[in-house]
Motif scaffolding. Sequence first.
Motif, PDB file in Angstrom:
ATOM      1  N   LEU A   1       0.845  -1.214   0.000  1.00 33.28           N
ATOM      2  CA  LEU A   1       0.000   0.000   0.000  1.00 33.28           C
ATOM      3  C   LEU A   1       0.868   1.247   0.000  1.00 33.28           C
ATOM      4  CD1 LEU A   1      -2.554  -0.947   2.845  1.00 33.28           C
ATOM      5  CD2 LEU A   1      -3.020  -0.931   0.391  1.00 33.28           C
ATOM      6  N   PRO A   2       0.346   2.337  -0.589  1.00 31.13           N
ATOM      7  CA  PRO A   2       1.067   3.615  -0.456  1.00 31.13           C
ATOM      8  C   PRO A   2       1.187   3.994   1.023  1.00 31.13           C
ATOM      9  CG  PRO A   2      -0.696   3.793  -2.049  1.00 31.13           C
ATOM     10  CD  PRO A   2      -0.872   2.472  -1.377  1.00 31.13           C
ATOM     11  N   GLU A   3       2.228   4.772   1.343  1.00 29.05           N
ATOM     12  CA  GLU A   3       2.569   5.067   2.738  1.00 29.05           C
ATOM     13  C   GLU A   3       1.389   5.530   3.613  1.00 29.05           C
ATOM     14  OE1 GLU A   3       5.871   7.992   3.697  1.00 29.05           O
ATOM     15  OE2 GLU A   3       6.866   6.183   2.963  1.00 29.05           O
ATOM     16  N   LYS A   4       0.691   6.569   3.135  1.00 29.02           N
ATOM     17  CA  LYS A   4      -0.398   7.145   3.939  1.00 29.02           C
ATOM     18  C   LYS A   4      -1.529   6.135   4.110  1.00 29.02           C
ATOM     19  CE  LYS A   4      -2.080  11.024   5.845  1.00 29.02           C
ATOM     20  NZ  LYS A   4      -2.523  12.261   5.229  1.00 29.02           N
ATOM     21  N   GLN A   5      -1.805   5.404   3.028  1.00 33.26           N
ATOM     22  CA  GLN A   5      -2.871   4.413   3.101  1.00 33.26           C
ATOM     23  C   GLN A   5      -2.492   3.279   4.068  1.00 33.26           C
ATOM     24  OE1 GLN A   5      -4.107   2.422  -0.601  1.00 33.26           O
ATOM     25  NE2 GLN A   5      -5.746   3.933  -0.656  1.00 33.26           N
TER      26      GLN A   5
ATOM     27  N   MET B   1      -8.606   2.271  15.693  1.00 23.70           N
ATOM     28  CA  MET B   1      -8.710   3.674  16.091  1.00 23.70           C
ATOM     29  C   MET B   1      -9.920   4.336  15.424  1.00 23.70           C
ATOM     30  SD  MET B   1      -5.841   6.659  15.716  1.00 23.70           S
ATOM     31  CE  MET B   1      -4.756   6.095  16.991  1.00 23.70           C
ATOM     32  N   PRO B   2     -10.746   5.038  16.201  1.00 23.42           N
ATOM     33  CA  PRO B   2     -11.889   5.743  15.596  1.00 23.42           C
ATOM     34  C   PRO B   2     -11.395   6.810  14.596  1.00 23.42           C
ATOM     35  CG  PRO B   2     -12.067   5.695  17.982  1.00 23.42           C
ATOM     36  CD  PRO B   2     -10.706   5.210  17.653  1.00 23.42           C
ATOM     37  N   TYR B   3     -12.181   7.032  13.549  1.00 28.63           N
ATOM     38  CA  TYR B   3     -11.773   8.004  12.527  1.00 28.63           C
ATOM     39  C   TYR B   3     -11.549   9.394  13.116  1.00 28.63           C
ATOM     40  CZ  TYR B   3     -12.856   4.509   8.997  1.00 28.63           C
ATOM     41  OH  TYR B   3     -12.851   3.379   8.238  1.00 28.63           O
ATOM     42  N   GLU B   4     -12.353   9.710  14.118  1.00 31.73           N
ATOM     43  CA  GLU B   4     -12.241  11.034  14.736  1.00 31.73           C
ATOM     44  C   GLU B   4     -10.818  11.231  15.314  1.00 31.73           C
ATOM     45  OE1 GLU B   4     -14.879  11.441  18.007  1.00 31.73           O
ATOM     46  OE2 GLU B   4     -14.281  13.517  18.394  1.00 31.73           O
ATOM     47  N   GLU B   5     -10.349  10.207  16.011  1.00 33.36           N
ATOM     48  CA  GLU B   5      -8.999  10.302  16.585  1.00 33.36           C
ATOM     49  C   GLU B   5      -7.935  10.240  15.498  1.00 33.36           C
ATOM     50  OE1 GLU B   5      -8.321   7.494  19.739  1.00 33.36           O
ATOM     51  OE2 GLU B   5     -10.151   8.132  20.731  1.00 33.36           O
ATOM     52  N   MET B   6      -8.193   9.371  14.530  1.00 30.39           N
ATOM     53  CA  MET B   6      -7.224   9.236  13.438  1.00 30.39           C
ATOM     54  C   MET B   6      -7.054  10.558  12.681  1.00 30.39           C
ATOM     55  SD  MET B   6      -7.105   6.385  10.455  1.00 30.39           S
ATOM     56  CE  MET B   6      -8.099   5.166  11.244  1.00 30.39           C
ATOM     57  N   SER B   7      -8.151  11.300  12.592  1.00 27.07           N
ATOM     58  CA  SER B   7      -8.062  12.578  11.870  1.00 27.07           C
ATOM     59  C   SER B   7      -7.153  13.556  12.615  1.00 27.07           C
ATOM     60  CB  SER B   7      -9.447  13.177  11.631  1.00 27.07           C
ATOM     61  OG  SER B   7      -9.919  13.783  12.792  1.00 27.07           O
ATOM     62  N   ARG B   8      -7.099  13.405  13.937  1.00 29.04           N
ATOM     63  CA  ARG B   8      -6.186  14.266  14.717  1.00 29.04           C
ATOM     64  C   ARG B   8      -4.736  13.780  14.579  1.00 29.04           C
ATOM     65  NH1 ARG B   8     -10.584  14.755  18.540  1.00 29.04           N
ATOM     66  NH2 ARG B   8      -9.886  12.954  19.717  1.00 29.04           N
ATOM     67  N   VAL B   9      -4.583  12.473  14.503  1.00 25.11           N
ATOM     68  CA  VAL B   9      -3.228  11.923  14.367  1.00 25.11           C
ATOM     69  C   VAL B   9      -2.638  12.266  13.003  1.00 25.11           C
ATOM     70  CG1 VAL B   9      -1.876   9.782  14.251  1.00 25.11           C
ATOM     71  CG2 VAL B   9      -3.651  10.015  15.979  1.00 25.11           C
ATOM     72  N   LEU B  10      -3.451  12.092  11.964  1.00 23.87           N
ATOM     73  CA  LEU B  10      -2.926  12.248  10.598  1.00 23.87           C
ATOM     74  C   LEU B  10      -3.269  13.588   9.959  1.00 23.87           C
ATOM     75  CD1 LEU B  10      -3.754   8.663   9.262  1.00 23.87           C
ATOM     76  CD2 LEU B  10      -1.589   9.479  10.159  1.00 23.87           C
ATOM     77  N   GLU B  11      -4.004  14.416  10.709  1.00 24.81           N
ATOM     78  CA  GLU B  11      -4.419  15.738  10.204  1.00 24.81           C
ATOM     79  C   GLU B  11      -5.100  15.624   8.844  1.00 24.81           C
ATOM     80  OE1 GLU B  11      -0.572  17.669  10.672  1.00 24.81           O
ATOM     81  OE2 GLU B  11      -1.464  18.924  12.238  1.00 24.81           O
ATOM     82  N   THR B  12      -6.051  14.735   8.779  1.00 22.34           N
ATOM     83  CA  THR B  12      -6.808  14.507   7.548  1.00 22.34           C
ATOM     84  C   THR B  12      -8.277  14.396   7.937  1.00 22.34           C
ATOM     85  OG1 THR B  12      -4.936  13.194   6.782  1.00 22.34           O
ATOM     86  CG2 THR B  12      -6.962  12.952   5.537  1.00 22.34           C
TER      87      THR B  12
ATOM     88  N   GLY C   1     -13.772  11.986   6.467  1.00 22.06           N
ATOM     89  CA  GLY C   1     -14.296  11.451   5.199  1.00 22.06           C
ATOM     90  C   GLY C   1     -13.176  10.863   4.348  1.00 22.06           C
ATOM     91  N   ALA C   2     -12.083  11.613   4.249  1.00 22.41           N
ATOM     92  CA  ALA C   2     -10.952  11.158   3.442  1.00 22.41           C
ATOM     93  C   ALA C   2     -10.344   9.885   4.034  1.00 22.41           C
ATOM     94  CB  ALA C   2      -9.893  12.250   3.367  1.00 22.41           C
ATOM     95  N   LEU C   3     -10.323   9.817   5.361  1.00 28.26           N
ATOM     96  CA  LEU C   3      -9.763   8.632   6.021  1.00 28.26           C
ATOM     97  C   LEU C   3     -10.623   7.404   5.766  1.00 28.26           C
ATOM     98  CD1 LEU C   3      -8.695  10.241   9.421  1.00 28.26           C
ATOM     99  CD2 LEU C   3      -7.174   9.373   7.649  1.00 28.26           C
TER     100      LEU C   3
END
Lengths: 183, 193
Positions: free
Chosen positions: A133-137, A149-160, A163-165
């Motif tokens: 997989l590509p790095e970010k994916q 990990m919930p998407y909400e938390e992941m969005s804080r970790v990855l700053e994305t 929806g995109a996550l």
Amino acid sequence: MPLHSDAEILLAFQEPAKKESAFTQLVRKYQERLYWHVRRMVVVHDDANDVIQNVWIRVWKGLENFRSDSQLYTWLYRIATNECLSFLDQQKRKGAVSLDQEGGVNLSEQVRAEQYFDADKAEWKLQLAIQALPEKQKLVFTLRYYDEMPYEEMSRVLETSEGALKASYHHAVKKVEDYLLNR
Amino acid sequence: MTDRQTINNELKDPRMPYSVPLGYFEGLAEQVLTRIRQEEAKEELGTLSPLLQQLSKKQPYSTPVGYFDFPVNLPASEQAPVRSLFSRTWIRYAVAASVIAAGIFLWMGRAEQPTGNAKNVIIEVKQDIQQLNEKEESLLQEFVSAGMTGQETAQIDIQERAADKTLLADVSEQELNEFLEQSEFITSTETNE
């Protein structure tokens, strides 16, 4: 006496006399989760060990100024993720790893070089699929699949955005499944 | 009567006679939320890929025995370096020899042709470098040229340079003292000249 919550650990860390023991407990609480997060990204144990030590040193330096309005666990993952990406960038610059089509790091060879690698076993095939997989994916997939990990938390970790996550994870799952079924 | 009332009250206490782990109720909500998040992730994966959902999530990678059992041992103020270049014995010797050779050059009054001990030291350094393999040599080159612009001076304020402390963290007191004694000797000799 062991401290149970992050809040208790943070509070103890502010007291000079308890600082080191609080930090030790924090490491013990999160070390395995963070280590495996890093290991899945860099594959080789020695590299993971270097990265994880850098992570804890950063945590030690930054914990005093940590704002308790964000979750400690999210903050730790964010530091670990950034350290992983910095390490992989260094590896790319040194030409120490092969790159995928999008210029990301491809660590399939390192997976194959692992001590107990067995190409016929599903768990190893899964690791190869993840490395394809590509790095970010890859980050999104491992954070959701292994760490749940919930998407909400992941969005804080990855700053994305969430929806995109979600979209990224769905794509990643399909790619991994395709790899497992067709290779 | 009062005693009976007290006993009755105690018996009505919902906690009697059981006990719960310390902090159990404080952490219960978080535990439940964690379970809910895990269930959500599992349900999502089940919808997306039943195949992946069935696979074991156990890590096939191995770690050294007892890796997670090592005590955390970070110093209180400055942290130990993660990968110290000086932990490589050949670099310690090569760098120490280079420092001594450089010092002797200065001491000899920028002599064009080194003689005596200085010459011997240079020969030893050359031999050390010749014995390095390609990888070690490139690492040494990297170390020697790291961050150098050609404008640097030899004056370093160790007290103000935390980075230097880190770099020198695993050099023993004895080695540092020997180095300082040599430097002082060279400086005093130059001053006297």
